[in-house]
Design a protein around this motif. Sequence first.
Motif, short mmCIF file in Angstrom:
data_model
loop_
_atom_site.label_atom_id
_atom_site.label_comp_id
_atom_site.label_asym_id
_atom_site.label_seq_id
_atom_site.Cartn_x
_atom_site.Cartn_y
_atom_site.Cartn_z
N THR A 135 0.80 -1.15 0.02
CA THR A 135 -0.09 -0.19 -0.10
C THR A 135 0.74 1.29 0.06
O THR A 135 1.95 1.32 0.63
CB THR A 135 -0.74 -0.05 1.13
OG1 THR A 135 -1.79 1.14 1.05
CG2 THR A 135 -0.26 -0.05 2.50
N HIS A 136 0.29 2.44 -0.55
CA HIS A 136 1.33 3.32 -0.76
C HIS A 136 0.31 4.77 -0.85
O HIS A 136 -0.63 4.62 -1.75
CB HIS A 136 2.21 3.50 -1.99
CG HIS A 136 3.16 4.55 -1.92
ND1 HIS A 136 3.60 5.16 -1.02
CD2 HIS A 136 4.00 4.73 -3.17
CE1 HIS A 136 4.49 6.28 -1.33
NE2 HIS A 136 4.67 5.83 -2.60
N ASN A 137 0.61 5.74 0.08
CA ASN A 137 -0.16 7.10 0.00
C ASN A 137 0.75 7.69 -1.28
O ASN A 137 1.89 8.42 -0.78
CB ASN A 137 -0.14 7.83 1.05
CG ASN A 137 -0.85 9.21 0.75
OD1 ASN A 137 -0.65 9.79 -0.01
ND2 ASN A 137 -1.58 9.74 1.80
N ALA A 161 -2.48 -1.38 -3.35
CA ALA A 161 -3.32 -0.38 -2.92
C ALA A 161 -2.79 1.13 -3.02
O ALA A 161 -1.73 1.17 -2.58
CB ALA A 161 -4.22 -0.51 -1.81
N LEU A 162 -3.32 2.12 -3.81
CA LEU A 162 -3.01 3.53 -3.89
C LEU A 162 -3.68 4.38 -3.12
O LEU A 162 -5.02 4.33 -3.46
CB LEU A 162 -2.50 3.65 -5.46
CG LEU A 162 -1.59 2.90 -5.98
CD1 LEU A 162 -1.18 3.40 -7.25
CD2 LEU A 162 -0.15 2.96 -5.23
N GLU A 163 -3.55 5.46 -2.45
CA GLU A 163 -4.21 6.30 -1.98
C GLU A 163 -3.79 7.67 -2.40
O GLU A 163 -2.63 8.01 -2.92
CB GLU A 163 -4.34 6.40 -0.43
CG GLU A 163 -4.65 4.98 0.19
CD GLU A 163 -3.58 4.01 0.45
OE1 GLU A 163 -3.69 2.82 -0.31
OE2 GLU A 163 -2.45 4.44 0.71
N GLU A 164 -4.70 8.82 -2.18
CA GLU A 164 -4.61 9.98 -2.44
C GLU A 164 -4.25 10.32 -4.12
O GLU A 164 -3.18 10.77 -4.39
CB GLU A 164 -3.47 10.63 -1.78
CG GLU A 164 -3.50 12.35 -1.48
CD GLU A 164 -2.69 12.86 -0.53
OE1 GLU A 164 -1.74 13.76 -0.91
OE2 GLU A 164 -2.53 12.39 0.76
N LEU A 165 -5.01 9.48 -4.86
CA LEU A 165 -4.86 9.80 -6.20
C LEU A 165 -5.81 10.87 -6.91
O LEU A 165 -6.77 11.01 -6.67
CB LEU A 165 -5.65 8.35 -6.97
CG LEU A 165 -4.82 7.07 -6.59
CD1 LEU A 165 -5.72 5.93 -7.13
CD2 LEU A 165 -3.76 7.09 -7.45
N ARG A 166 -4.96 11.72 -7.46
CA ARG A 166 -5.31 12.94 -8.18
C ARG A 166 -5.86 12.30 -9.49
O ARG A 166 -5.37 11.75 -10.13
CB ARG A 166 -4.25 13.84 -8.41
CG ARG A 166 -4.77 15.08 -9.09
CD ARG A 166 -3.72 15.98 -9.51
NE ARG A 166 -2.71 16.72 -8.44
CZ ARG A 166 -3.13 17.64 -7.76
NH1 ARG A 166 -4.09 18.41 -8.00
NH2 ARG A 166 -2.41 18.13 -6.69
#
Length: 349
Positions: A135-137, A161-166
């Motif tokens: 997982t990675h922000n 999992a990826l977070e803070e995707l623009r």
Amino acid sequence: MAQQAYVTETDGGGSGPERRTFGIRRLANRLTGGRLGDPRIWRRGLVTAALAVVLALVMVAHAYIPNRFGNLGSLTETFLPWLGLGVPVLLLAAAVRRSATALIAVLVPAVVWLNLFGGLLTDKAAGGGDLTVATHNVNADNADPAGTARAVAASGADVVALEELRASAVPTYEDALAPTYEYHSVQGTVGLWSKYPLSEIAPVDIKLGWTRAMRATVTTPRGPVAVYVAHLPSVRVKLEAGFTARQRDTSADALGEAIADERLERVVLLGDLNGTMNDRALNAVTSQMRSTQGAAGSGFGFSWPASFPMARIDQIMVKGVEPMSSWTLPQTGSDHLPVAARVRMDTQS
């Protein structure tokens, strides 16, 4: 004559061979200049001794520090391991004061810290496992999304999992990850990429008004596993309000309810929870899941900020599967470090 040089007075008033001192007594003698019999070394350093006792009490009773004053309890719990730095500082103060009282008092927080965090100093990783997850922000302001995506894929993870995707950067991540991951889904600002088929994909309502969490079933060769991806709201430190985290806490409760209602036995949670495993505000989640870092990692696994990691707020948590290893990945263009884990999923009957 040489033999007499090693003769000293005994308790009985006679003389006998001097006994070598070991451990705490030897250390005490060195710090106090060998003056343990001097009553002044017991009277000096009382302030240092008091500070040592307070430090130990904070570590032992952190759960009782109230949150109603600027969320002070959660703030303390977020950085709880760092309180251990107070031990060498107080030890130095005891040495400077040549105080036996302070020296003994400093042992109390040292023992408490080792009891709380000593287990994290050992490598608990084991071989084997059926599934590797990461997982990675990625940070919305990431200047190199393609490079970040390739770096995470290079970890060998089966599920990412990826977070803070623009929104404008999503196509870049999709293109960079497509050669490695056949299946993916983006829900709001979070996404899941997998080498195995995804189904039952849906956003998870964490009471924000927009989507920052999702759930999907990943059909692995060992059977299905429910994978949740979440990016809980950030916390803020404000002069007038202290450590503010009300929205984060509300979202954590909602996420915990969703996981509690999960029908599959195998569950993996990936994401930036903006809180550590010690933070009581995440109890709705942490009370029902295990941290892979705590169970099978090496060290603290701090993930934020990437330039000088001080806390592990990026979490991989599981239930119904066995953590085998857990680690942080090299820094990317984000202000968070990616984290990864390998788990074992025994075939269900």
